[in-house]
Write an enzyme that holds these catalytic residues in place. Structure first.
Site, PDB file in Angstrom:
ATOM      1  CE  LYS A 112      -4.524   0.587   0.312  1.00 23.27           C
ATOM      2  NZ  LYS A 112      -5.484  -0.438  -0.139  1.00 23.27           N
TER       3      LYS A 112
HETATM    4  N1  GLU Z   1      -7.099  -0.255  -3.319  1.00 27.21           N
HETATM    5  C1  GLU Z   1      -7.852  -1.393  -3.688  1.00 27.21           C
HETATM    6  C2  GLU Z   1      -8.011  -2.360  -2.521  1.00 27.21           C
HETATM    7  O1  GLU Z   1      -7.936  -1.963  -1.401  1.00 27.21           O
HETATM    8  C3  GLU Z   1      -7.356  -2.068  -4.928  1.00 27.21           C
HETATM    9  C4  GLU Z   1      -5.954  -2.499  -4.918  1.00 27.21           C
HETATM   10  C5  GLU Z   1      -5.493  -2.930  -6.282  1.00 27.21           C
HETATM   11  O2  GLU Z   1      -6.287  -2.886  -7.198  1.00 27.21           O
HETATM   12  O3  GLU Z   1      -4.323  -3.266  -6.411  1.00 27.21           O
HETATM   13  O4  GLU Z   1      -8.280  -3.519  -2.697  1.00 27.21           O
END
Ligand code: GLU
Length: 424
Positions: A112
């Site tokens: 993240k």
């Molecule tokens: N931010 C999104 C999640 O929390 C998507 C992450 C992604 O698509 O890599 O799942």
């Protein structure tokens, strides 16, 4: 006046996330060495992002990128722009991505990123400069075979396009697989926008089928009316559910006869707060009142730690469908179990986004693009298979759906750890 605030003053999201794994680890007898391995993030990069603002001032923004685990493949996870993002929050969210990707059996780890900025308080040009400089600062730890970012709270397709461009300019060639959630014109996938809501709708449909519940007779409350809240609101409304309450960061509305969700979405899209919507004889209410509404299903779609020890007792629904990442603390989980409230956990419920991100990534690598039918069919396949195993484990072992999901993910991670061994 109230705000959907992050109760992070008293709840450390990283500690709360680890607690959820600890519970599942006991159930699967996880080797303590593996647990201790998973209790750390592989790497966390904190960067300063100096940017010249439109008025000529230099402002240093703070940015983060954390890889929680790459044990099952390259790291994957979104980038969040928010004025109060912290390193521990990003670590917790990276950890959740590891669990989510392992649960879905995608060949990916978890990561993240975040930048401490309110994207609504800077100009578009400033946002572009922030994004490009942030990308340059983290360039050595992202890439199609290292770590693939994507949108999250406060970021969108345009921001992904700038990341793709900045990375490609540095490498001297287009590298679309460096980031997902891009516009379709430059290597994005059809179906990525709206993917979280679509996935949630498949899960809730299947859940109701198994439990013999009639979606059409359900009263729903939605906390948070951003991307995810709107998407799931629309899907549930189309299923025939009665959406009785909705809130955003400024306040909420309630009408037991149901809200006109399509009008509400149009109203919200014009920069309005839902609290100013004409709810046809309904009433205004605040965040804590929305959470306490008597309903069949509560959908927390705002941010982390919204359901915590301070308000979990007041929750008055049968089912919680987690649209946000980590909206429920581990203490609140205990309270919900004691009240027989079923939580459909984030890493299952909202995983449609990363599934289509994964499809986008492989389409980019192969330079071969699928149509929407194939995307939705394959997403449904991954989601329903995953739901099935989570549901079965939860029944067989008499544990919550969350613990079952963590048990499955934990087992896959432990196996990968065992097979790879520890270097050196
Ligand atoms: N931010 C999104 C999640 O929390 C998507 C992450 C992604 O698509 O890599 O799942």
């Amino acid at each position: 006046m109230f705000s959907i605030k992050n109760h992070k003053v008293d709840i450390n999201p990283w500690e709360s996330a680890k607690k959820k794994l600890e519970i599942a680890a006991k159930e699967i007898d996880m080797d303590p060495n593996t647990l201790s391995y998973l209790n750390k993030t592989e790497r966390s990069l904190v960067v300063s992002i100096p940017v010249i603002m439109d008025d000529g001032r230099l402002v240093n923004f703070e940015g983060f990128r954390c890889h929680h685990s790459t044990i099952r493949g390259p790291a994957k996870g979104g980038i969040r722009y928010s004025s109060d993002v912290t390193l521990d929050e990003i670590k917790a969210l990276a950890f959740l991505m590891t669990m989510k990707n392992a649960l879905l059996n995608l060949p990916l780890g978890g990561s993240k990123g975040g930048v401490r900025v309110d994207p609504h308080k800077v100009s578009k040009k400033e946002l572009e400069r922030i994004t490009r400089r942030y990308t340059a600062e983290i360039i050595n730890i992202i890439g199609p075979d290292i770590d693939i970012p994507a949108p999250d709270m406060g970021t969108d397709e345009q921001i992904m396009a700038w990341i793709f461009d900045t990375y490609s300019m540095q490498k001297g060639r287009p590298v679309p697989g460096v980031v997902t959630g891009k516009p379709t014109e430059i290597g994005g996938s059809v179906g990525r926008t709206g993917a979280v809501g679509t996935g949630m709708s498949y899960i809730v449909y299947e859940f109701c089928k198994r439990k013999d519940l009639d979606l059409k007779s359900m009263n729903i409350a939605i906390q948070g009316f951003g991307k995810v809240g709107k998407e799931i609101g629309k899907k549930l409304y189309d299923y025939g559910c009665n959406i009785i309450g909705v809130s955003d960061s400024k306040g909420g509305i309630y009408n037991p006869n149901g809200l006109e969700i399509n009008d509400l979405i149009r109203f919200k899209n014009h920069e309005n707060s839902v609290r100013d919507f004409d709810s046809n004889g309904g009433m205004k209410l605040n965040n804590e009142e929305l959470i306490a509404l008597e309903c069949d299903m509560l959908c927390p779609c705002a941010t982390e730690n919204q359901l915590y020890s301070g308000n979990a007792e007041s929750v008055n629904c049968r089912i919680i469908l987690e649209g946000a990442n980590s909206p429920t603390t581990s203490k609140a989980d205990e309270i919900f179990e004691s009240k027989d409230i079923i939580v459909i956990p984030d890493i299952l419920a909202n995983s449609g986004g990363v599934i289509i991100s994964y499809f986008e990534y492989i389409q980019d690598i192969q330079s071969y693009f699928w149509d929407l039918d194939r995307i939705n069919r394959e997403m449904q396949h991954v989601l329903l298979d995953t739901f099935d195993v989570v549901y079965r484990v939860s029944k067989e072992r008499n544990v919550s759906l969350r613990t079952a999901a963590y048990m499955i993910a934990g087992q896959r991670l432990a196996k990968a750890h065992e097979l790879r061994g520890l270097f050196p």
